[in-house]
Design a protein around this motif. Structure first.
Motif, short mmCIF file in Angstrom:
data_model
loop_
_atom_site.label_atom_id
_atom_site.label_comp_id
_atom_site.label_asym_id
_atom_site.label_seq_id
_atom_site.Cartn_x
_atom_site.Cartn_y
_atom_site.Cartn_z
N MET A 1 -49.68 87.49 -59.65
CA MET A 1 -49.64 86.26 -58.65
C MET A 1 -48.56 84.83 -59.55
SD MET A 1 -52.49 85.35 -56.40
CE MET A 1 -54.11 85.30 -58.07
N GLU A 2 -47.75 84.86 -59.21
CA GLU A 2 -46.07 83.64 -59.45
C GLU A 2 -46.73 82.14 -59.09
OE1 GLU A 2 -44.42 83.80 -62.21
OE2 GLU A 2 -45.22 85.52 -62.84
N PHE A 3 -46.71 81.10 -59.69
CA PHE A 3 -47.35 79.85 -58.71
C PHE A 3 -45.51 79.20 -58.49
CE2 PHE A 3 -51.17 81.16 -59.79
CZ PHE A 3 -51.63 80.60 -58.62
N CYS A 4 -45.05 78.30 -58.04
CA CYS A 4 -43.86 77.47 -57.45
C CYS A 4 -44.27 76.74 -58.87
CB CYS A 4 -44.12 77.07 -56.13
SG CYS A 4 -42.73 75.83 -56.21
N PRO A 5 -42.58 76.28 -59.69
CA PRO A 5 -43.09 74.96 -60.46
C PRO A 5 -42.87 73.48 -59.67
CG PRO A 5 -41.29 76.51 -60.75
CD PRO A 5 -42.19 77.35 -59.37
N ALA A 6 -42.66 73.61 -58.63
CA ALA A 6 -42.56 72.31 -57.77
C ALA A 6 -43.48 71.60 -57.68
CB ALA A 6 -41.31 72.40 -57.15
N CYS A 7 -44.45 72.83 -56.21
CA CYS A 7 -45.59 72.42 -55.52
C CYS A 7 -46.19 72.88 -56.07
CB CYS A 7 -45.17 72.00 -54.31
SG CYS A 7 -45.08 74.42 -53.83
N GLY A 8 -46.47 74.28 -57.18
CA GLY A 8 -48.16 75.04 -57.40
C GLY A 8 -47.86 76.23 -55.95
N MET A 9 -47.74 76.10 -55.28
CA MET A 9 -47.90 77.37 -54.21
C MET A 9 -47.67 78.15 -54.74
SD MET A 9 -49.11 75.21 -50.59
CE MET A 9 -49.10 77.53 -50.32
N LEU A 10 -48.51 79.48 -53.95
CA LEU A 10 -48.31 81.07 -53.93
C LEU A 10 -47.18 81.44 -53.79
CD1 LEU A 10 -49.73 83.62 -56.07
CD2 LEU A 10 -51.04 83.84 -53.83
N LEU A 11 -46.20 82.17 -54.53
CA LEU A 11 -45.22 82.08 -53.91
C LEU A 11 -45.10 83.55 -53.04
CD1 LEU A 11 -42.81 81.67 -57.09
CD2 LEU A 11 -42.88 80.29 -55.54
N GLN A 12 -44.72 83.77 -52.42
CA GLN A 12 -44.50 85.39 -51.60
C GLN A 12 -43.35 86.25 -51.90
OE1 GLN A 12 -45.31 83.71 -48.04
NE2 GLN A 12 -47.07 82.34 -48.32
N ILE A 13 -43.31 87.29 -51.65
CA ILE A 13 -42.33 87.83 -51.46
C ILE A 13 -41.53 88.52 -50.09
CG2 ILE A 13 -40.91 90.08 -51.41
CD1 ILE A 13 -43.77 90.72 -53.25
N ASP A 14 -39.82 87.60 -50.25
CA ASP A 14 -39.25 87.51 -49.06
C ASP A 14 -39.14 88.75 -48.39
OD1 ASP A 14 -37.83 86.21 -47.39
OD2 ASP A 14 -36.03 86.08 -48.20
N PRO A 15 -39.45 89.04 -47.11
CA PRO A 15 -39.14 90.67 -46.52
C PRO A 15 -37.97 90.85 -45.82
CG PRO A 15 -40.48 88.94 -45.60
CD PRO A 15 -40.62 88.44 -46.56
N ALA A 16 -37.26 89.68 -46.53
CA ALA A 16 -35.63 89.98 -45.78
C ALA A 16 -34.81 89.59 -47.25
CB ALA A 16 -35.37 88.32 -44.72
N SER A 17 -34.82 89.95 -47.73
CA SER A 17 -34.08 90.19 -49.32
C SER A 17 -33.63 91.31 -49.71
CB SER A 17 -35.13 89.69 -50.37
OG SER A 17 -35.78 90.34 -50.97
N GLY A 18 -34.46 92.82 -48.73
CA GLY A 18 -34.07 93.67 -49.30
C GLY A 18 -34.52 94.51 -50.21
N ARG A 19 -34.29 96.04 -50.81
CA ARG A 19 -35.09 96.92 -50.91
C ARG A 19 -34.88 96.46 -53.02
NH1 ARG A 19 -36.51 102.93 -49.34
NH2 ARG A 19 -36.98 103.07 -51.41
N HIS A 20 -33.44 96.35 -52.76
CA HIS A 20 -33.37 96.61 -54.26
C HIS A 20 -33.16 95.17 -55.13
CE1 HIS A 20 -32.35 101.05 -53.67
NE2 HIS A 20 -31.57 100.53 -52.76
N ARG A 21 -33.17 93.81 -54.33
CA ARG A 21 -32.69 92.58 -54.68
C ARG A 21 -34.36 91.88 -54.18
NH1 ARG A 21 -26.81 90.97 -55.29
NH2 ARG A 21 -27.86 89.59 -56.70
N LEU A 22 -35.26 91.88 -54.02
CA LEU A 22 -36.24 91.32 -53.71
C LEU A 22 -36.67 90.10 -54.44
CD1 LEU A 22 -39.32 93.42 -54.25
CD2 LEU A 22 -38.13 93.07 -52.55
N ARG A 23 -36.60 89.42 -54.02
CA ARG A 23 -36.95 88.22 -54.60
C ARG A 23 -38.66 86.94 -54.12
NH1 ARG A 23 -32.77 83.99 -50.65
NH2 ARG A 23 -33.67 83.75 -49.55
#
Length: 110
Positions: A1-23
Motif C-alpha cells: 500500500m502506498e500513501f499520498c505524500p501530500a495528504c496521506g490518503m491511500l493511493l489508487q491505481i488509475d484504470p485509464a492509464s493503460g496496461r503498460h504504463r500504470l500509475r
C-alpha cells in the motif's frame, strides 16, 4: 500500500492509464505517481496447530458429565466443556466427548 505524500490518503491505481504504463493517483488531491518497479510481496501462511478441547486421560477424570446421546453410538452420557468462541452477545458453544471407552467421539453443539 502506498500513501499520498501530500495528504496521506491511500493511493489508487488509475484504470485509464493503460496496461503498460500504470500509475497511482490520490482520490482527494491532484497527486499522481507513475509505477516504476513491479512490486511483489508474498506472504507465507503458517498453519496453526489445533489444540484439543479435551486433553489427556487424567483431565477426563475431573471433567463434568451430562446426560446426552452420542451421535455415533447413542451412549447416554458424555463429558462436556463450554467455551465462548464467538462474540459476547452469542451463546456459548458446548463441546462433548462420549464417555463410552470404545467410542470417544467428540462433537459440538452451537
Amino acid at each position: 500500500m502506498e500513501f499520498c505524500p501530500a495528504c496521506g490518503m491511500l493511493l489508487q491505481i488509475d484504470p485509464a492509464s493503460g496496461r503498460h504504463r500504470l500509475r497511482l493517483f490520490c482520490p482527494t488531491c491532484p497527486y499522481v505517481c507513475p509505477i516504476q518497479n513491479k512490486i511483489v510481496k508474498r506472504a507465507r501462511l503458517v498453519k496453526k496447530e489445533v489444540e484439543p478441547i479435551f486433553s489427556g486421560a487424567d483431565a477426563m477424570k475431573f471433567a463434568p458429565k451430562t446426560a446426552t446421546s452420542c451421535p455415533r453410538c447413542h451412549h447416554g452420557e458424555a463429558y462436556f466443556k463450554q467455551m465462548q468462541i464467538r462474540s459476547a452477545d452469542e451463546p456459548m458453544t458446548t463441546f462433548y466427548k462420549c464417555c463410552k471407552e470404545e467410542c470417544q467421539l467428540e462433537w459440538r453443539d452451537d
